[in-house]
Scaffold this motif. Structure first.
Motif, PDB file in Angstrom:
ATOM      1  N   THR A  23      14.781   0.746   4.606  1.00 22.63           N
ATOM      2  CA  THR A  23      16.184   1.258   4.081  1.00 22.63           C
ATOM      3  C   THR A  23      15.915   2.183   3.026  1.00 22.63           C
ATOM      4  N   PRO A  24      16.748   3.089   2.780  1.00 20.31           N
ATOM      5  CA  PRO A  24      16.708   4.190   1.953  1.00 20.31           C
ATOM      6  C   PRO A  24      15.983   3.491   0.755  1.00 20.31           C
ATOM      7  N   VAL A  25      14.970   4.260   0.019  1.00 21.74           N
ATOM      8  CA  VAL A  25      14.435   3.551  -1.370  1.00 21.74           C
ATOM      9  C   VAL A  25      15.538   3.775  -2.447  1.00 21.74           C
ATOM     10  N   PRO A  26      15.845   2.588  -3.139  1.00 23.21           N
ATOM     11  CA  PRO A  26      16.673   2.426  -3.895  1.00 23.21           C
ATOM     12  C   PRO A  26      16.666   3.426  -5.216  1.00 23.21           C
ATOM     13  N   ALA A  27      15.113   3.679  -5.477  1.00 24.26           N
ATOM     14  CA  ALA A  27      15.032   4.188  -6.788  1.00 24.26           C
ATOM     15  C   ALA A  27      13.528   5.174  -6.447  1.00 24.26           C
ATOM     16  N   THR A  28      13.260   5.828  -7.430  1.00 25.00           N
ATOM     17  CA  THR A  28      11.982   6.566  -7.162  1.00 25.00           C
ATOM     18  C   THR A  28      10.887   5.689  -7.134  1.00 25.00           C
ATOM     19  N   LEU A  86       2.965   0.789  -1.860  1.00 27.08           N
ATOM     20  CA  LEU A  86       4.244   1.086  -2.332  1.00 27.08           C
ATOM     21  C   LEU A  86       4.732   0.303  -3.338  1.00 27.08           C
ATOM     22  N   SER A  87       5.086   0.950  -4.424  1.00 22.90           N
ATOM     23  CA  SER A  87       5.640   0.510  -5.765  1.00 22.90           C
ATOM     24  C   SER A  87       6.650   0.963  -6.362  1.00 22.90           C
ATOM     25  N   GLY A  88       7.756   0.147  -6.770  1.00 25.90           N
ATOM     26  CA  GLY A  88       8.739   0.760  -7.674  1.00 25.90           C
ATOM     27  C   GLY A  88       9.743  -0.309  -7.914  1.00 25.90           C
ATOM     28  N   PRO A  89      10.632   0.056  -8.711  1.00 28.79           N
ATOM     29  CA  PRO A  89      11.660  -1.128  -9.097  1.00 28.79           C
ATOM     30  C   PRO A  89      12.074  -1.786  -8.000  1.00 28.79           C
ATOM     31  N   GLY A  90      11.900  -3.083  -7.774  1.00 28.41           N
ATOM     32  CA  GLY A  90      12.445  -3.931  -6.752  1.00 28.41           C
ATOM     33  C   GLY A  90      11.829  -3.676  -5.503  1.00 28.41           C
ATOM     34  N   LEU A  91      10.662  -3.069  -5.425  1.00 32.30           N
ATOM     35  CA  LEU A  91      10.326  -2.602  -4.229  1.00 32.30           C
ATOM     36  C   LEU A  91       8.766  -2.534  -3.984  1.00 32.30           C
ATOM     37  N   GLN A  92       8.257  -3.434  -3.486  1.00 37.01           N
ATOM     38  CA  GLN A  92       6.719  -3.531  -3.200  1.00 37.01           C
ATOM     39  C   GLN A  92       6.337  -3.707  -1.791  1.00 37.01           C
ATOM     40  N   GLY A  93       4.893  -3.099  -1.314  1.00 35.68           N
ATOM     41  CA  GLY A  93       4.554  -3.613  -0.003  1.00 35.68           C
ATOM     42  C   GLY A  93       3.318  -2.740   0.127  1.00 35.68           C
ATOM     43  N   GLN A 131       6.545   5.129  -5.908  1.00 32.55           N
ATOM     44  CA  GLN A 131       5.190   5.723  -5.749  1.00 32.55           C
ATOM     45  C   GLN A 131       4.326   5.027  -4.343  1.00 32.55           C
ATOM     46  N   LEU A 132       3.864   6.145  -3.876  1.00 27.14           N
ATOM     47  CA  LEU A 132       3.059   5.632  -2.456  1.00 27.14           C
ATOM     48  C   LEU A 132       1.628   6.021  -3.074  1.00 27.14           C
ATOM     49  N   VAL A 133       0.742   4.951  -3.076  1.00 24.35           N
ATOM     50  CA  VAL A 133      -0.722   5.164  -3.365  1.00 24.35           C
ATOM     51  C   VAL A 133      -1.616   4.812  -2.524  1.00 24.35           C
ATOM     52  N   LEU A 134      -2.598   5.553  -2.077  1.00 27.88           N
ATOM     53  CA  LEU A 134      -3.625   5.473  -1.066  1.00 27.88           C
ATOM     54  C   LEU A 134      -5.072   4.819  -1.557  1.00 27.88           C
ATOM     55  N   ARG A 135      -5.220   3.627  -1.305  1.00 25.43           N
ATOM     56  CA  ARG A 135      -6.711   3.360  -1.837  1.00 25.43           C
ATOM     57  C   ARG A 135      -7.664   3.109  -0.821  1.00 25.43           C
ATOM     58  N   ASP A 136      -9.080   3.379  -1.306  1.00 32.78           N
ATOM     59  CA  ASP A 136     -10.132   3.069  -0.365  1.00 32.78           C
ATOM     60  C   ASP A 136     -10.578   1.818  -0.408  1.00 32.78           C
ATOM     61  N   ILE A 137     -11.318   1.285   0.467  1.00 34.51           N
ATOM     62  CA  ILE A 137     -11.774  -0.186   0.781  1.00 34.51           C
ATOM     63  C   ILE A 137     -12.221  -0.873  -0.594  1.00 34.51           C
ATOM     64  N   SER A 138     -12.830   0.041  -1.380  1.00 34.65           N
ATOM     65  CA  SER A 138     -13.447  -0.361  -2.720  1.00 34.65           C
ATOM     66  C   SER A 138     -12.335  -0.643  -3.900  1.00 34.65           C
ATOM     67  N   GLY A 139     -11.005  -0.078  -3.640  1.00 36.15           N
ATOM     68  CA  GLY A 139      -9.929   0.072  -4.702  1.00 36.15           C
ATOM     69  C   GLY A 139      -9.682   1.122  -5.178  1.00 36.15           C
ATOM     70  N   ARG A 148      -1.992   9.750  -4.396  1.00 36.54           N
ATOM     71  CA  ARG A 148      -0.531   9.390  -4.969  1.00 36.54           C
ATOM     72  C   ARG A 148       0.322  10.239  -4.939  1.00 36.54           C
ATOM     73  N   GLU A 149       1.556   9.802  -4.363  1.00 42.30           N
ATOM     74  CA  GLU A 149       2.579  10.672  -4.358  1.00 42.30           C
ATOM     75  C   GLU A 149       3.904  10.015  -4.562  1.00 42.30           C
ATOM     76  N   VAL A 150       5.032  10.695  -5.496  1.00 46.23           N
ATOM     77  CA  VAL A 150       6.420  10.115  -5.705  1.00 46.23           C
ATOM     78  C   VAL A 150       7.072  10.382  -4.436  1.00 46.23           C
ATOM     79  N   VAL A 151       7.812   9.346  -4.227  1.00 53.18           N
ATOM     80  CA  VAL A 151       9.064   9.339  -3.234  1.00 53.18           C
ATOM     81  C   VAL A 151      10.055   9.083  -3.928  1.00 53.18           C
ATOM     82  N   GLU A 152      11.298  10.031  -3.632  1.00 52.64           N
ATOM     83  CA  GLU A 152      12.555  10.123  -4.522  1.00 52.64           C
ATOM     84  C   GLU A 152      13.580   9.133  -4.101  1.00 52.64           C
ATOM     85  N   GLN A 153      14.317   8.641  -4.811  1.00 54.14           N
ATOM     86  CA  GLN A 153      15.506   7.980  -4.445  1.00 54.14           C
ATOM     87  C   GLN A 153      16.164   8.388  -3.178  1.00 54.14           C
TER      88      GLN A 153
END
Length: 119
Positions: A58-63, A104-111, A65-73, A78-83
């Motif tokens: 569903t469209p993201v409810p708020a701004t 993906l992390s933001g208010p009420g949205l993670q995965g 962040q998408l973060v890409l991490r390698d296997i060591s963490g 990193r980039e911001v995705v707008e509401q």
């Protein structure tokens, strides 16, 4: 039991008759990367060369962040995705070949989902 530090662990048991048995070694290597969780997005291709396409369920409810991490963490990108966004892309042209976790992390949205970059 969960080992606290990286290493090779064995269990030794001494029986009543004096015999001692040692288990096969268990190697513990912590990468400090959390497991992928159910994500509110789909990701393709799973084997990426140039561009990842991220479709939100569903469209993201708020701004968010998408973060890409390698296997060591380690943070790779990193980039911001707008509401209101329901689809975005991420270039992986400058990312080395390997296995990555897209979080993906933001208010009420993670995965998160795993992705392989191969050039």
């Amino acid at each position: 039991l969960e080992p606290l530090v990286n290493g090779s662990y064995t269990v030794e048991v001494e029986f009543a008759n004096g015999c001692i048995r040692t288990s096969a070694p268990y190697v513990h290597l912590s990468t400090h990367v959390t497991a992928a969780t159910e994500a509110p997005f789909t990701l393709h291709p799973q084997l990426a060369d140039e561009l990842l396409v991220i479709n939100f369920t569903t469209p993201v409810p708020a701004t968010v962040q998408l973060v890409l991490r390698d296997i060591s963490g380690r943070l790779v990108h990193r980039e911001v995705v707008e509401q209101g966004t329901d689809r975005t892309t991420m270039s992986v042209v400058q990312v080395k070949s390997g296995i990555y976790l897209l979080q993906l992390s933001g208010p009420g949205l993670q995965g998160s989902q795993w992705v392989v970059v191969q050039h």
